[in-house]
Design a protein around this motif. Structure first.
Motif, short mmCIF file in Angstrom:
data_model
loop_
_atom_site.label_atom_id
_atom_site.label_comp_id
_atom_site.label_asym_id
_atom_site.label_seq_id
_atom_site.Cartn_x
_atom_site.Cartn_y
_atom_site.Cartn_z
N ASP A 1 -25.70 2.92 90.79
CA ASP A 1 -24.03 2.94 90.32
C ASP A 1 -24.46 1.27 88.85
N TRP B 1 -27.73 1.49 83.62
CA TRP B 1 -27.73 2.56 83.18
C TRP B 1 -29.56 2.89 83.75
N GLU C 1 -29.80 9.88 83.66
CA GLU C 1 -28.64 10.48 83.87
C GLU C 1 -28.35 10.71 82.39
N PHE C 2 -29.23 10.94 81.43
CA PHE C 2 -28.95 11.23 80.10
C PHE C 2 -29.27 12.47 80.09
N PRO D 1 -27.34 16.57 79.09
CA PRO D 1 -27.00 16.69 77.73
C PRO D 1 -28.31 16.28 76.10
N THR E 1 -29.52 8.90 90.13
CA THR E 1 -29.75 8.99 89.34
C THR E 1 -29.69 10.14 87.79
N GLN F 1 -27.88 12.60 87.90
CA GLN F 1 -26.51 13.55 87.68
C GLN F 1 -25.48 12.11 86.59
N MET F 2 -24.97 12.53 85.86
CA MET F 2 -24.09 11.84 85.14
C MET F 2 -23.36 10.61 85.95
N ARG F 3 -22.38 9.52 85.36
CA ARG F 3 -21.97 8.76 86.05
C ARG F 3 -20.67 9.30 86.93
N ARG F 4 -19.61 10.30 85.53
CA ARG F 4 -18.46 10.44 86.24
C ARG F 4 -18.97 11.74 87.16
N ARG G 1 -20.91 11.70 89.49
CA ARG G 1 -21.53 11.65 90.80
C ARG G 1 -20.43 11.75 92.70
#
Length: 200
Positions: free
Chosen positions: A102, A105, A109-110, A113, A179, A181-184, A186
C-alpha cells in the motif's frame, strides 16, 4: 411490637441473623464482589443459555452466529481492526505485507483500466490501432511481471530481516495478489498513505 433490631438479631440464631442482615442491605451499598465485565457476563449468559430444542433451532442459532461473525469481519476489513479479521489477513507478517504494497505504486493495480482501454483499441477498424493495442498489451504484461518480481524479492528480504522467527509462508503471494487490486478496492482497507513506511 416495637422491638429494636439489635434485640431481634440477639434472639435470632446466627443463620437467621445473617439472613436478616442480607435482606436489610442498602441497595446502594457495595455487593462484596466486583461487577463482572460485559464480556464475562455475555460469556456466562451464553454458557447458561438453554440448549436448542431441536435441529431446526440449532441450525437457526448457527446461522445467526455465522451472520454476526461475518458482520464483524466486514467491519474489521473496512476499519482495520485486526481482532476480527479473517485468518488469512491476521498477524504482523500479513499486516507488514499489506503496508509494503500500500505504500508504493504498482503497475498491476492499473491492470483493469488498461485492459479496458486495450480492449476498446482492439475493436477499432484500423489495423494500425489494433497492432498498437497488441504491443501495448504485451508491454503491460512485461511491466507487471518485472514489477511483481522486484516487489516479491524486496518483500521477501524485508520479511526475513523483520520477522526471522515468524511463519512467513504465503506472505509474498498474498502481497502480490493485493497489487492486482486497485487501491480503493483493497480489503482490508489500506492503513497507510503512499510513500509511508510499513508500520512496526
Amino acid at each position: 411490637m416495637f422491638r429494636s433490631r439489635s434485640r431481634d438479631e440477639q434472639t435470632a440464631s446466627p443463620g437467621q441473623a445473617a439472613e436478616l442482615t442480607k435482606q436489610r442491605r442498602d441497595p446502594q451499598a457495595p455487593k462484596g464482589r466486583p461487577t463482572p465485565k460485559r464480556s464475562e457476563a455475555e460469556a456466562l449468559r451464553r454458557a447458561v443459555a438453554k440448549p436448542p430444542a431441536d435441529r431446526k433451532e440449532a441450525s437457526r442459532r448457527a446461522r445467526e452466529a455465522r451472520r454476526a461473525e461475518l458482520a464483524r469481519q466486514r467491519e474489521a476489513l473496512a476499519g482495520g481492526d485486526e481482532r476480527y479479521l479473517p485468518a488469512r489477513d491476521r498477524g504482523p507478517v500479513r499486516r507488514y505485507a499489506r503496508d509494503f504494497v500500500d505504500g508504493k505504486w504498482h503497475v498491476a493495480e492499473f491492470f483493469l483500466p488498461l485492459a479496458v482501454v486495450i480492449l476498446i483499441l482492439s475493436m477499432m477498424p484500423s489495423m494500425q490501432v489494433k497492432n498498437a493495442s497488441l504491443l501495448l498489451w504485451l508491454g503491460v504484461i512485461v511491466m507487471i511481471v518485472v514489477d511483481s518480481v522486484l516487489t516479491g524479492f524486496r518483500l521477501r528480504k524485508a520479511l526475513a530481516e523483520r520477522f526471522p522467527d515468524e511463519n512467513r509462508r504465503g506472505a509474498v503471494a498474498y502481497a502480490l495478489m493485493r497489487t492486482l487490486q486497485m487501491r480503493r478496492m483493497r480489503l482490508p482497507k489500506p492503513q497507510i498513505a503512499r510513500g509511508e513506511a510499513p508500520r512496526r
